[in-house]
Write an enzyme that holds these catalytic residues in place. Structure first.
Site, PDB file in Angstrom:
ATOM      1  N   GLY A   1      48.539 -19.598  42.136  1.00 17.01           N
ATOM      2  CA  GLY A   1      49.215 -20.444  43.106  1.00 17.01           C
ATOM      3  C   GLY A   1      50.564 -19.883  43.500  1.00 17.01           C
ATOM      4  O   GLY A   1      50.710 -18.673  43.671  1.00 17.01           O
TER       5      GLY A   1
ATOM      6  N   VAL B   1      55.376 -23.689  41.249  1.00 13.43           N
ATOM      7  CA  VAL B   1      54.551 -24.272  40.186  1.00 13.43           C
ATOM      8  C   VAL B   1      54.395 -23.279  39.030  1.00 13.43           C
ATOM      9  O   VAL B   1      54.321 -23.672  37.875  1.00 13.43           O
ATOM     10  CB  VAL B   1      53.175 -24.691  40.743  1.00 13.43           C
ATOM     11  CG1 VAL B   1      52.295 -25.261  39.633  1.00 13.43           C
ATOM     12  CG2 VAL B   1      53.342 -25.715  41.855  1.00 13.43           C
ATOM     13  N   GLY B   2      54.382 -21.986  39.353  1.00 14.92           N
ATOM     14  CA  GLY B   2      54.300 -20.981  38.306  1.00 14.92           C
ATOM     15  C   GLY B   2      55.437 -21.114  37.309  1.00 14.92           C
ATOM     16  O   GLY B   2      55.242 -20.940  36.089  1.00 14.92           O
TER      17      GLY B   2
ATOM     18  N   GLU C   1      49.012 -15.679  38.625  1.00 14.24           N
ATOM     19  CA  GLU C   1      48.556 -14.904  39.791  1.00 14.24           C
ATOM     20  C   GLU C   1      49.180 -15.584  40.997  1.00 14.24           C
ATOM     21  O   GLU C   1      48.667 -16.577  41.514  1.00 14.24           O
ATOM     22  CB  GLU C   1      47.030 -14.899  39.843  1.00 14.24           C
ATOM     23  CG  GLU C   1      46.426 -13.773  40.674  1.00 14.24           C
ATOM     24  CD  GLU C   1      46.387 -14.098  42.153  1.00 14.24           C
ATOM     25  OE1 GLU C   1      47.270 -13.582  42.880  1.00 14.24           O
ATOM     26  OE2 GLU C   1      45.504 -14.841  42.582  1.00 14.24           O
TER      27      GLU C   1
ATOM     28  N   CYS D   1      46.561 -14.014  49.526  1.00 18.07           N
ATOM     29  CA  CYS D   1      47.857 -13.584  49.001  1.00 18.07           C
ATOM     30  C   CYS D   1      48.251 -12.194  49.500  1.00 18.07           C
ATOM     31  O   CYS D   1      49.439 -11.883  49.572  1.00 18.07           O
ATOM     32  CB  CYS D   1      47.846 -13.616  47.475  1.00 18.07           C
ATOM     33  SG  CYS D   1      46.602 -12.576  46.705  1.00 18.07           S
TER      34      CYS D   1
END
Length: 276
Positions: A204, A208-209, A226, A260
């Site tokens: 994501g 949030v990582g 990732e 991405c």
């Protein structure tokens, strides 16, 4: 399989107590050694492959409902790529899990040998992204199963139709003593991250990582992040401009640009920019 709940859907409440009970149940199954034999791992991978081939049309319909992803793109970039990964795991599983000779570093022990033995970590958590809600969920799930782990599977909540379908299908195909599905958004993910996992795989964004990494630090849990980012393209003045233009268009239009590594902007000199 057990009668214990194997999937928490959007119609369910999901409390900290339920999350703790869920992880404890999977950890208990792991500690019995259930997930360690290669036969179990092959069975889970084969069943995951069956899920994709048996339900190809339903998966494509869900992807269209969520993302307007056309059938050809859904098949090529979600289903077939995931099947190819699973096939690779099945082909190399015995080789990848075999003990490897290691040097003996303690002197004065004639004839001694050593080897590196790869053991499963325990209970893994896989959190998927919405732009490839099948591939980016099931590929890391396949990896966790191939490694002999129990897995909590968290589909992408923004791809609601795909999430609901996978929450229905996964318990029907996988060993529910060692796998479980939790649907939902930030509240459910927050509850999950309060638990002690042995590995977390998150796909994501960086915001949030950071939350995932912060939660993992409390238990020294190893994490794979990732994360998406910016993807500039540099075009040299002696490049084949027609070929470059075609490739830029193909990669930017694929999945409506929501990849991405989709090009975000181009850097080049003014004359090349005009031609491009």
């Amino acid at each position: 399989m057990t009668d214990t709940k194997a999937a928490f859907t959007l119609d369910d409440t999901f409390t900290s107590a339920e999350a703790t009970a869920l992880v404890d149940r999977l950890r208990s199954a792991f500690r019995t050694g259930r997930t360690k034999p290669l036969a179990w791992r092959r069975r889970q991978l084969t069943r995951l492959r069956d899920l994709l081939t048996d339900n190809r049309a339903a998966i494509a319909d869900a992807l269209y409902a969520d993302l307007r992803k056309n059938r050809a793109e859904a098949d090529a970039m979600e289903i077939e790529t995931t099947i190819a990964e699973i096939d690779d795991y099945l082909e190399h599983l015995e080789e990848w899990t075999a003990p490897q000779p290691a040097p003996v570093t303690v002197p004065g022990v004639p004839g001694s040998t050593a080897r590196t033995v790869l053991d499963p970590l325990g209970v893994a958590l896989v959190i998927a992204a919405w732009n490839y809600p099948v591939n980016l969920l099931l590929v890391p799930v396949a990896g966790a199963l191939a490694a002999g782990n129990a897995v909590v599977i968290k589909p992408a909540d923004y791809a609601a139709h795909t999430s609901a379908l996978l929450a229905e299908l996964l318990p029907a195909y996988l060993d529910t003593d060692a796998t479980a599905v939790v649907e939902g958004g930030a509240p459910e993910t927050t509850v999950l991250l309060e638990q002690h996992f042995d590995h977390i795989f998150y796909t994501g964004n960086g915001t949030v990582g950071r939350i995932v990494m912060t939660a993992a630090v409390k238990n020294l849990t190893p994490v794979v992040l990732e994360l998406g980012g910016k993807s500039p393209v540099f075009v040299d003045r002696d490049a084949d401009i027609a070929t470059v233009a075609q490739r830029l268009a193909q990669t930017k239009f694929a999945n409506a640009g929501q990849t991405c590594v989709a090009p975000d902007y181009v850097l080049t000199d003014p004359d090349t920019a005009a031609e491009l």
